[in-house]
Scaffold this motif. Structure first.
Motif, PDB file in Angstrom:
ATOM      1  N   GLN A  26       0.825  -1.212   0.000  1.00  0.00           N
ATOM      2  CA  GLN A  26       0.000   0.000   0.000  1.00  0.00           C
ATOM      3  C   GLN A  26       0.856   1.258   0.000  1.00  0.00           C
ATOM      4  O   GLN A  26       0.501   2.271  -0.632  1.00  0.00           O
ATOM      5  N   ASN A  76       2.157   1.515  -3.538  1.00  0.00           N
ATOM      6  CA  ASN A  76       1.048   1.769  -4.452  1.00  0.00           C
ATOM      7  C   ASN A  76       0.578   3.213  -4.371  1.00  0.00           C
ATOM      8  O   ASN A  76       0.058   3.768  -5.351  1.00  0.00           O
ATOM      9  N   SER A  77       0.780   3.837  -3.226  1.00  0.00           N
ATOM     10  CA  SER A  77       0.350   5.227  -3.032  1.00  0.00           C
ATOM     11  C   SER A  77       1.434   6.231  -3.384  1.00  0.00           C
ATOM     12  O   SER A  77       1.203   7.441  -3.276  1.00  0.00           O
ATOM     13  N   SER A 136       4.125  10.797  -0.309  1.00  0.00           N
ATOM     14  CA  SER A 136       3.059  11.025  -1.289  1.00  0.00           C
ATOM     15  C   SER A 136       1.853  11.703  -0.648  1.00  0.00           C
ATOM     16  O   SER A 136       1.471  11.402   0.492  1.00  0.00           O
ATOM     17  N   THR A 177      -1.043  11.223  -1.723  1.00  0.00           N
ATOM     18  CA  THR A 177      -2.197  10.322  -1.900  1.00  0.00           C
ATOM     19  C   THR A 177      -2.192   9.158  -0.912  1.00  0.00           C
ATOM     20  O   THR A 177      -2.954   8.208  -1.082  1.00  0.00           O
ATOM     21  N   LEU A 178      -1.334   9.226   0.111  1.00  0.00           N
ATOM     22  CA  LEU A 178      -1.317   8.164   1.106  1.00  0.00           C
ATOM     23  C   LEU A 178      -2.675   8.026   1.787  1.00  0.00           C
ATOM     24  O   LEU A 178      -3.299   9.033   2.149  1.00  0.00           O
ATOM     25  N   PRO A 179      -3.158   6.803   1.979  1.00  0.00           N
ATOM     26  CA  PRO A 179      -4.385   6.615   2.763  1.00  0.00           C
ATOM     27  C   PRO A 179      -4.208   7.195   4.169  1.00  0.00           C
ATOM     28  O   PRO A 179      -3.105   7.203   4.719  1.00  0.00           O
ATOM     29  N   ARG A 208      -0.886   7.331   6.636  1.00  0.00           N
ATOM     30  CA  ARG A 208      -0.338   8.658   6.929  1.00  0.00           C
ATOM     31  C   ARG A 208      -0.200   8.864   8.446  1.00  0.00           C
ATOM     32  O   ARG A 208       0.823   9.329   8.940  1.00  0.00           O
TER      33      ARG A 208
END
Length: 740
Positions: free
Chosen positions: A437, A440-441, A446, A448-450, A454
């Motif tokens: 994950q 993937n982020s 990033s 866009t980290l979940p 985060r």
């Protein structure tokens, strides 16, 4: 366009990492290559009984059950043993690879020679078995090469370069014959150095082999096995748990379960969990010591003063080991224990510091001194190893990694799975999901980290904690963290919910809480497909069935009794006869249970079928009782009996067999099978069992009473009534432990 990932290692860590990269994100997100220097999958775990070239003996029994030694979405076969052997774990991994990792490129017999971080990618140089060197580029590098890299052994100042006696690492021990040879040595001490998991395990294993060689029928694999013993050198006493523990340790009729199932009961811990590992306070150590003493029913002084953990030393961090045989072999003196450090080996003599005690007449040395994890990552460039704070001499905290051993913020294109001690499979799977994950982020920086990841990265103190523990004299046995807490932390970061059990579970007194056992299947993937969902369900059902069978149906009690019989007992027996041809009287003597490998005699067809179908024969005892019988008429004579007691692993069955009269180490025919009676409630005073046997015209009605304290038999009774045309008598014998 797919991102390319090179995974170093095709053991459980590498395979679960590949599965996560291939299945836990949209298809073709990652393109995976797995590289391993071995000619097979599995890493430490061999997949064939004959595969003994690795670091684990293929017949070694796992010290955790199949419900923990698994990943969430692949159940074990229904008939798999509760505690699988190493080769069976290897076969499980082969099934896992075929189920989930066939899309990965697999490069076996391929050694990673060096790597270069090209920012943002990696260059990886590998050498194949034919010597060809290949250079390839990848976007990410994932280390799954295992924490058990190279055996750690003492230097030349301790062990000479060419010792006069065999010296091997515990990972290389397989048989007595290979260690000692058939003709070179004719007795002495086998010195085992190291007192943690592998030291206790290998000392118990060697003692088992010596006992079996001495007391089995036929030719021994070594000369004079009865003239050997094990001398175990430890730094301090450790707790030794059998593979079965009781969730009701204070009960007089304790039920039993594999030790991991009781240990991972969520109902025993307040929520949310706090980490019980790392820095251990004196108060925490005392609490842990108390829990272990309750679970085992002893502070271990019943086995030997050298194993006792008393108020004088229970403020130290507590270490736990696992063995079904070690403590009783210590009590029976086949294993002698002393404390200290191996200072020097010279000829057949070892000097122990700080006492300067010497151990003489040493026939061989087995070093259970751990592994150097740094060798598993020697291919990383020096600048990366420096960023990871490499400390090659620290076997517990070799590198400092972020978020529970998964990455480092300064090397975001490098990931780790399973690179820590105590590689619980559930944590490995969570690590793989986390790295997947994270990448993937777009990495730790990033946008866009979940949210879960985060927040986890923001609060993470794993690196600082690891560095602090390197100099901490009160560091725990497994520094990274305890299993339940780690699973909780990963689940929060990945925003995963724990799966509930499918049925009502047993309740335990005094709190009356339902058992709530954590297994990897409690945390299934968010992206389950039509193949995975039944596997998750099957895994949960298997765990539930095992728990109910252990708590309510007496499963495992036969094994618990069998394990605890090992060694010597004081036997007092009354015989009351109604016929003058069989005088009444009293027998006083000893009963000894000598452990050995299961033999074929008397059960040839069953034995051959078990072997042919890949089952486990199980162990057995040669039972010898000796003493004096004083008849009611005043006549006294010496008496002896021999039986073979057997435990069948596949059937969870205990049985007693007559010994042959012309070869008393061999079984003749079945006397009876021990049928345990499940107690109606906890008010019972003992585990009871019955058996019946027709011997020509005489019927033997047999009754047992087994009285436990936690995992150990305190004493037990064997009584039977014999009726027939020429027999009418009762025998009532009581067995109590001889003091150490």
């Amino acid at each position: 366009m797919s991102k390319t990932v090179c995974i170093v290692g095709a053991g459980p860590s590498g395979l679960v990492a590949a599965k996560s990269l291939l299945h836990d994100v949209p298809k073709d997100t990652f393109e995976v290559t797995i590289v391993d220097s071995q000619p097979r999958l599995g890493g430490l775990w061999p997949s064939q009984r004959s595969d003994d070239g690795g670091l684990i003996h293929p017949l070694m029994v796992a010290n955790q059950s199949k419900h923990t030694v698994q990943f969430s979405d692949l159940a074990w076969p229904q008939d798999a043993p509760e505690l699988p052997q190493a080769w069976q774990v290897g076969q499980y991994l082969d099934r896992y690879y075929k189920a989930y990792c066939l899309a990965a490129e697999l490069c076996l017999e391929t050694h990673v020679e060096k790597t270069e971080n090209t920012h943002p990618g990696w260059r990886v140089w590998t050498r194949s078995k034919d010597g060809a060197l290949e250079e390839r580029s990848f976007d990410y590098l994932l280390i799954a090469s295992g924490y058990f890299g190279k055996p750690a052994v003492p230097g030349l100042s301790v062990i000479p370069e060419h010792p006069e006696i065999p010296v091997i690492h515990s990972s290389k021990y397989r048989t007595l014959e290979a260690l000692l040879g058939q003709d070179k040595v004719k007795g002495g001490k086998i010195l085992v150095v190291g007192g943690q998991m592998s030291g206790v395990e290998i000392a118990g294993t060697i003692a088992t082999h010596l006992s079996s060689a001495t007391h089995s029928p036929g030719t021994s694999p070594i000369l004079n096995p009865e003239k050997y013993s094990v001398h175990h050198l430890i730094r301090k006493p450790v707790w030794v748990a059998p593979t079965l523990l009781s969730p009701k340790a204070r009960s007089l009729v304790p039920p039993f379960l594999p030790l991991d199932l009781g240990s991972y009961n969520l109902a025993h811990r307040p929520h949310p969990f706090t980490n019980t590992h790392g820095h251990i306070t004196e108060e925490s150590a005392i609490c842990t010591s108390s829990r272990y003493e309750i679970a085992l029913g002893t502070n271990q002084s019943i086995y030997s003063p050298a194993l006792a953990i008393t108020h004088k030393n229970n403020t130290d961090p507590q270490f736990l080991t696992v063995s079904d045989t070690y403590t009783e072999f210590v009590r029976s003196r086949l294993i002698a224990v002393s404390q200290g450090k191996l200072e020097k080996l010279s000829g057949h003599e070892a000097t122990i510091s700080p006492t300067q005690e010497t151990v003489d007449d040493i026939a061989a040395v087995v070093l259970a001194t751990g592994f150097k994890a740094s060798d598993s990552i020697s291919f990383l460039p020096p600048e990366v190893l420096e960023l990871l704070s490499l400390s090659p001499g620290d076997l517990n905290n070799t590198v400092a990694l972020g978020f529970h051993g998964t990455y480092h913020p300064y090397v975001p294109n490098l990931g780790f799975v399973g690179f820590y001690r105590s590689q619980y499979w559930g944590v490995m799977e969570m690590q793989a999901r986390f790295v997947t994950q994270l990448w993937n982020s777009g990495g730790p920086e990033s946008l866009t980290l979940p949210q879960g990841i985060r927040q986890a990265l923001k609060n993470d103190t794993s690196i600082e904690r690891t560095l602090a523990l390197r100099e901490d004299p009160r560091a725990s046995q497994f520094p990274m963290g305890d299993y339940l807490w780690l699973m909780q932390e990963f689940a929060a970061a990945l925003e995963m919910e724990r799966e509930g059990h499918l049925s009502v579970m047993p309740t335990l007194s005094p709190a009356g809480n339902e058992m709530n056992i954590l297994t990897p299947a409690r945390y299934p993937s968010k992206r389950l497909n039509e193949f995975q969902q039944p596997e998750v369900t099957n895994s949960l059902k298997q765990a539930e069935a095992t728990i109910w069978a252990g708590i309510s149906a007496g499963k495992f009690i036969a094994k618990a009794v069998f394990r605890s019989l090992l060694g010597e007992w004081k036997l007092e027996r009354e015989l009351a006869s109604k016929l003058p041809s069989h005088p009444s009287g009293h027998f006083s003597g000893t009963a000894k249970f000598f452990l050995r490998e299961g033999t074929r005699d008397g059960r040839e067809a069953e034995f051959d079928s078990i072997v042919e179908n890949g089952g486990r024969i199980g162990m057995e005892y040669l039972y010898i009782e000796e003493g004096d019988f004083k008849a009611s008429n005043g006549f006294t004579f010496r008496a002896t009996r021999r039986y073979i007691w057997r435990y069948n692993e596949d059937k969870d069955e205990l049985s007693v067999w007559f010994a042959k009269t012309d070869d008393q180490k061999r079984a003749d025919y079945l006397f009876h099978k021990v049928e345990f009676i499940v107690p109606k409630d906890d008010n019972e005073k003992s585990w009871k069992a019955t058996a019946g046997h027709m011997c020509i015209k005489d019927y033997y009605d047999v009754k047992y009473d087994f009285r436990f304290k936690a995992v150990n038999l305190l004493d037990w009774n064997l009584a039977y009534t014999v009726n027939g045309p020429n027999k009418d008598y009762t025998i009532d014998g009581t067995y109590t432990r001889q003091k150490c």
